[in-house]
Design an enzyme around this catalytic site. Structure first.
Site, PDB file in Angstrom:
ATOM      1  NE  ARG A  19     -35.986 -25.537 -56.000  1.00 17.66           N
ATOM      2  CZ  ARG A  19     -37.062 -25.573 -56.794  1.00 17.66           C
ATOM      3  NH1 ARG A  19     -38.288 -25.610 -56.269  1.00 17.66           N
ATOM      4  NH2 ARG A  19     -36.921 -25.556 -58.104  1.00 17.66           N
ATOM      5  CD  GLU A  52     -41.831 -20.882 -64.525  1.00 20.44           C
ATOM      6  OE1 GLU A  52     -41.597 -20.437 -63.387  1.00 20.44           O
ATOM      7  OE2 GLU A  52     -42.934 -21.361 -64.863  1.00 20.44           O
ATOM      8  CD  GLU A  56     -38.236 -19.292 -62.464  1.00 26.93           C
ATOM      9  OE1 GLU A  56     -37.064 -19.595 -62.763  1.00 26.93           O
ATOM     10  OE2 GLU A  56     -38.997 -20.079 -61.846  1.00 26.93           O
ATOM     11  N   GLY A  75     -38.755 -43.366 -61.695  1.00 25.27           N
ATOM     12  CA  GLY A  75     -39.134 -44.353 -60.693  1.00 25.27           C
ATOM     13  C   GLY A  75     -40.388 -43.955 -59.936  1.00 25.27           C
ATOM     14  CD  GLU A  79     -41.356 -32.465 -63.438  1.00 26.80           C
ATOM     15  OE1 GLU A  79     -41.686 -31.292 -63.361  1.00 26.80           O
ATOM     16  OE2 GLU A  79     -40.490 -32.976 -62.699  1.00 26.80           O
ATOM     17  CD  GLU A 101     -43.250  -5.950 -56.744  1.00 28.18           C
ATOM     18  OE1 GLU A 101     -44.313  -6.136 -56.139  1.00 28.18           O
ATOM     19  OE2 GLU A 101     -42.811  -4.832 -57.069  1.00 28.18           O
ATOM     20  CD  GLU A 103     -41.866 -16.630 -60.270  1.00 26.54           C
ATOM     21  OE1 GLU A 103     -41.014 -17.485 -59.973  1.00 26.54           O
ATOM     22  OE2 GLU A 103     -42.940 -16.893 -60.843  1.00 26.54           O
TER      23      GLU A 103
END
Lengths: 142, 142
Positions: A19, A52, A56, A75, A79, A101, A103
């Site tokens: 991340r 998904e 994954e 805030g 989403e 592949e 991912e």
């Protein structure tokens, strides 16, 4: 949407991915955003969750249940995260166990109590994964 | 940072506020972002939590504990949420119970089990509040 996927040995399917925002790899439950089509229509969360999970993990689920919906960060974003429980898992036709592949993540299957212990140690450190794990832990019988 | 504040009757201090992004009022635990000073330095989370609790509820806590830290939405923000448990609550000097006048929210004090039941019904619907409540529910003895 985010998916708590439990196999028949009560193991949780988790994905480990880099991340950029966090500057580290995080261990998370499978999740994604809803696709937006050319005509502006937004993907159905139920279908997106199935897509998904397969992308994954390579798995499909025979049983799906919407556990709850929540705002990730009201805030500053609208989403709304749909949290699903997926069980009765099997390998999807033509897939191997693991991510597609394109991912960039690693699949891990971890026993339920090990995942909760990892969360307590701060090793599962994103809000949606914590909500998912702790939600099921509290409301499993519901 | 976000604050799980429990009074001596095991009631949780919750704030209800209009959320533009959600298009509705949400019931949340007190929370806020860290102030950034003119010189670019970022407020200490421990101090920010004390400030925020007082601003939103009028209360101070005699006991503070950092429960955990987690990323609110690591796919698109580096925000790291510090989650605190605040107990031994008392009214801050010169304050009345409730938010400061410039805080647009309502304070509610709800029994622990009522808050958990509200969460299960989807009436506490933001990630940080759910993590906070469910974290303490699971790891309270820790």
């Amino acid at each position: 949407m985010a998916i708590l996927a439990l196999d028949d040995q009560d193991r949780v399917l988790m994905v480990r991915q880099w991340r950029v925002a966090a500057g580290q790899a995080l261990l998370e439950i499978p999740a994604g955003t809803l696709d937006v089509a050319d005509d502006g229509s937004i993907e159905d969360p139920d279908l997106a969750a199935r897509r998904e999970l397969e992308e994954e993990t390579g798995m499909r689920a025979g049983s799906w249940r919407l556990l709850t919906r929540f705002y990730t960060a009201p805030g500053f974003t609208s989403e709304l995260m749909h949290l699903y429980l997926a069980t009765d898992l099997r390998l999807a036709d033509g897939h191997r166990l693991g991510p597609d592949e394109d991912e960039h993540l690693l699949l891990e299957r971890l026993p339920w109590e090990d995942v909760l212990a990892a969360a307590e140690r701060g090793e599962v450190a994103d809000a949606k994964s914590l909500v998912g794990l702790l939600w099921l832990d509290r409301f499993r019988s519901g």
